[in-house]
Scaffold this motif. Structure first.
Motif, short mmCIF file in Angstrom:
data_model
loop_
_atom_site.label_atom_id
_atom_site.label_comp_id
_atom_site.label_asym_id
_atom_site.label_seq_id
_atom_site.Cartn_x
_atom_site.Cartn_y
_atom_site.Cartn_z
N ASP A 200 0.64 -1.33 -0.26
CA ASP A 200 -0.05 -0.34 -0.35
C ASP A 200 0.25 1.15 0.40
O ASP A 200 0.65 2.23 -0.27
N ARG A 201 2.05 0.91 0.24
CA ARG A 201 2.83 1.99 0.32
C ARG A 201 3.89 1.94 -0.89
O ARG A 201 4.98 3.54 -0.93
N SER A 202 4.40 1.42 -1.72
CA SER A 202 5.47 1.22 -2.21
C SER A 202 4.44 0.30 -3.26
O SER A 202 4.20 -0.45 -3.63
N ASP A 203 5.11 0.79 -4.72
CA ASP A 203 5.22 0.10 -6.15
C ASP A 203 6.56 0.36 -6.98
O ASP A 203 6.98 1.31 -7.29
N ILE A 204 7.94 -0.95 -6.36
CA ILE A 204 9.14 -0.08 -7.14
C ILE A 204 9.65 -1.65 -8.51
O ILE A 204 9.60 -2.82 -7.88
N THR A 205 9.98 -1.14 -8.92
CA THR A 205 10.77 -2.19 -10.43
C THR A 205 11.77 -2.34 -10.72
O THR A 205 13.01 -1.62 -10.56
N SER A 235 18.10 -0.11 -13.25
CA SER A 235 17.50 -1.03 -13.78
C SER A 235 16.32 -0.08 -12.40
O SER A 235 14.92 -0.35 -13.35
N ALA A 236 16.29 -0.23 -11.45
CA ALA A 236 15.22 0.00 -10.53
C ALA A 236 14.61 1.41 -10.82
O ALA A 236 15.03 2.51 -11.01
N ASN A 237 13.13 1.64 -10.71
CA ASN A 237 11.98 2.32 -11.17
C ASN A 237 10.63 2.68 -9.72
O ASN A 237 10.59 1.06 -9.48
N GLY A 238 10.67 3.82 -9.25
CA GLY A 238 9.59 3.41 -8.22
C GLY A 238 9.85 4.28 -6.90
O GLY A 238 10.74 5.10 -6.85
N THR A 257 11.36 6.24 3.22
CA THR A 257 11.08 6.56 1.75
C THR A 257 11.52 7.00 1.20
O THR A 257 12.13 7.45 1.24
N LEU A 258 12.54 5.97 -0.24
CA LEU A 258 13.39 6.38 -0.85
C LEU A 258 12.50 6.50 -3.00
O LEU A 258 11.29 5.56 -3.17
N LYS A 259 13.10 7.22 -3.06
CA LYS A 259 12.44 7.21 -4.21
C LYS A 259 13.52 7.19 -5.38
O LYS A 259 14.50 7.51 -5.56
N VAL A 260 13.41 6.21 -7.16
CA VAL A 260 14.52 5.53 -7.57
C VAL A 260 13.99 5.76 -8.81
O VAL A 260 13.30 6.13 -9.39
N LYS A 261 14.73 6.57 -9.83
CA LYS A 261 14.94 6.55 -11.03
C LYS A 261 16.04 6.26 -11.75
O LYS A 261 16.87 6.27 -11.61
N ASP A 262 15.60 5.20 -13.15
CA ASP A 262 17.08 4.81 -13.66
C ASP A 262 18.54 3.96 -12.42
O ASP A 262 19.56 4.21 -13.52
N GLY A 263 18.03 3.70 -11.72
CA GLY A 263 18.32 3.02 -10.77
C GLY A 263 19.03 3.64 -9.56
O GLY A 263 20.05 3.40 -8.82
N GLU A 264 18.69 5.10 -10.08
CA GLU A 264 19.81 6.03 -8.79
C GLU A 264 18.53 6.76 -7.78
O GLU A 264 16.89 7.09 -8.13
N ILE A 265 18.86 6.43 -6.67
CA ILE A 265 18.14 7.47 -5.51
C ILE A 265 18.08 8.71 -5.44
O ILE A 265 19.19 9.18 -5.15
N TYR A 266 16.75 9.05 -5.80
CA TYR A 266 17.31 10.63 -6.06
C TYR A 266 16.35 11.41 -4.69
O TYR A 266 17.05 12.80 -4.76
N GLY A 285 28.32 5.42 -4.18
CA GLY A 285 28.27 3.80 -4.14
C GLY A 285 26.22 3.46 -3.22
O GLY A 285 26.44 2.58 -4.13
N THR A 286 25.88 4.17 -2.33
CA THR A 286 24.70 4.51 -1.50
C THR A 286 23.92 4.63 -2.29
O THR A 286 22.60 3.97 -1.74
N ARG A 287 24.02 5.10 -3.72
CA ARG A 287 22.21 5.72 -3.99
C ARG A 287 22.05 5.13 -5.50
O ARG A 287 21.67 5.36 -5.85
N ARG A 288 22.92 3.67 -5.40
CA ARG A 288 21.97 2.70 -5.93
C ARG A 288 21.42 0.89 -4.50
O ARG A 288 22.55 0.54 -3.71
N PHE A 289 21.22 0.28 -5.26
CA PHE A 289 21.16 -0.89 -4.36
C PHE A 289 21.34 -2.69 -4.93
O PHE A 289 21.59 -1.95 -6.01
N GLY A 290 22.44 -2.45 -3.79
CA GLY A 290 22.78 -3.75 -3.62
C GLY A 290 22.71 -5.29 -4.01
O GLY A 290 22.75 -6.02 -3.93
N GLU A 291 21.49 -4.72 -3.44
CA GLU A 291 20.56 -6.25 -2.92
C GLU A 291 18.85 -6.50 -3.04
O GLU A 291 18.11 -5.13 -2.46
N ALA A 292 18.65 -6.81 -3.79
CA ALA A 292 16.94 -7.18 -3.13
C ALA A 292 16.21 -8.71 -2.97
O ALA A 292 16.79 -9.39 -3.61
N ALA A 293 15.86 -8.56 -1.84
CA ALA A 293 15.31 -10.08 -1.43
C ALA A 293 14.06 -10.11 -0.80
O ALA A 293 13.53 -9.34 -0.58
#
Length: 369
Positions: A200-205, A235-238, A257-266, A285-293
């Protein structure tokens, strides 16, 4: 811990988690609080035909270092630790802290230490990726960890024994069953390339072309119970909301809450602890995701303020900012790997290549049997 528990725990760590072979060298890093477990590990190492070396932390040493250490001293990498990470065959880190409420060192001292450790961290990830260095992170039940989890020491010990399956008649067999069940999930995930986490508070691809989902079955962390990968870096967006507290250097951040576009947390926001996020996202290096699990250990039935346990909670997903996993094909590098956890038990869904594979905190029955 009882003698029976200590023996079972040590046997699991040596003979399953790092699968020590004759002639192999194991380095254990812990504190004097875990001496009873270390003794049993020694016994198991000798039975396996291996060699044990260890480092034991002593209470008060950290405080002395913070009071008197300079940048050059904080940047010193202990000789045996460096040798073990670069050349030993096995490594176990047993967390048994004296105090979790000590103030951090000054920013310049921490930065010096972080910079000095960066090459060692890189080597660690490279050697653990192909198991040239077999490793396990675990805990020894102690008053500080119990207090942090808001349990008595007796309750916390039972919690650890349950999460690690040391309370079962054959812990190794129990973890082999985890491996079997999770492998069906991993096989399916590795046949897909586009993933979407929704609640209900997230939508990320994100996508995983050229990446691998890993079956975390207790041979890298104890406890375990998760499946994980490193997303493609661009690749991460949302957006994603992490409702569990996120803890870094003893500081708690709530409602991230993190918002990301084209892999970069902005954009990033925290209900509390914003300054910790701001400081962290200044680190390379912290503005990109290193893991999804996805956490799959349903015997971890409560939040304990210990990421080793909390990221495995069945019915949650987590994403980590910073360092990727080389064994998953990740390429992002950072001195930080910070996991943040989102609850999925109330309406959470995961889509893989557009098809629902997970709802309300569990994989669909066809994948989990």
């Amino acid at each position: 811990m009882t003698n029976t528990q200590l023996n079972a725990y040590a046997h699991l760590l040596v003979n399953y988690c790092v699968s020590l072979q004759p002639g192999e060298r194991l380095f254990v890093n812990t504190t004097v609080l875990a001496t009873p477990l270390l003794k049993e590990i020694k016994r198991e190492v000798l039975k396996a035909g291996g060699h044990l070396e260890y480092s034991l932390g002593v209470e008060g040493m950290g405080e002395i270092m913070r009071e008197h250490g300079n940048e050059e001293q904080f940047a010193y990498v202990p000789t045996l630790y460096r040798e073990a990470i670069e050349h030993f065959e096995a490594y176990i880190n047993i967390r048994a802290p004296f105090n979790l409420r000590q103030p951090p060192a000054a920013d310049n001292l921490r930065a010096a230490q972080r910079d000095a450790m960066s090459p060692i961290v890189k080597t660690y990830f490279e050697r653990t990726a192909d198991r040239r260095l077999k490793r396990s992170l675990c805990v020894y039940p102690c008053p500080a960890l119990a207090a942090e989890a808001e349990m008595s020491l007796e309750e916390y010990t039972a919690f650890v024994m349950q999460a690690t399956k040391v309370d079962q008649p054959d812990p190794k067999a129990a973890w082999l069953e985890v491996r079997r069940r999770q492998q069906a999930v991993v096989d399916h995930l590795n046949s897909c390339t586009t993933f979407r986490y929704i609640n209900d508070r997230s939508d990320i691809t994100f996508t995983t072309n050229g990446r691998t989902w890993i079956n975390s079955d207790g041979q890298t962390n104890m406890p375990s119970g998760e499946v994980y990968t490193s997303p493609e870096e661009t690749s991460a967006n949302g957006h994603i909301y992490f409702d569990y507290p996120a803890i870094r250097d003893g500081k708690t951040v709530q409602g991230v809450t993190l918002k990301v576009k084209d892999g970069e947390i902005y954009e990033w926001h925290a209900d509390s602890g914003q300054e910790v996020l701001d400081e962290t996202f200044d680190i390379p290096g912290t503005r990109r995701f290193g893991e999804a699990a996805v956490g799959t250990n349903y015997t971890i039935d409560r939040f304990s303020k210990n990421i080793l346990f909390d990221e495995k909670i069945g019915g949650t997903v987590h994403m980590a900012i910073g360092q990727s996993y080389a064994q998953a094909g990740g390429k992002n590098e950072s001195s930080v790997h910070w996991d943040m956890i989102a609850d999925m038990k109330q309406g959470g869904r995961i889509l893989a290549d557009g098809k629902e594979i997970y709802r309300d905190g569990r994989f669909i029955a066809e994948l989990w049997s």
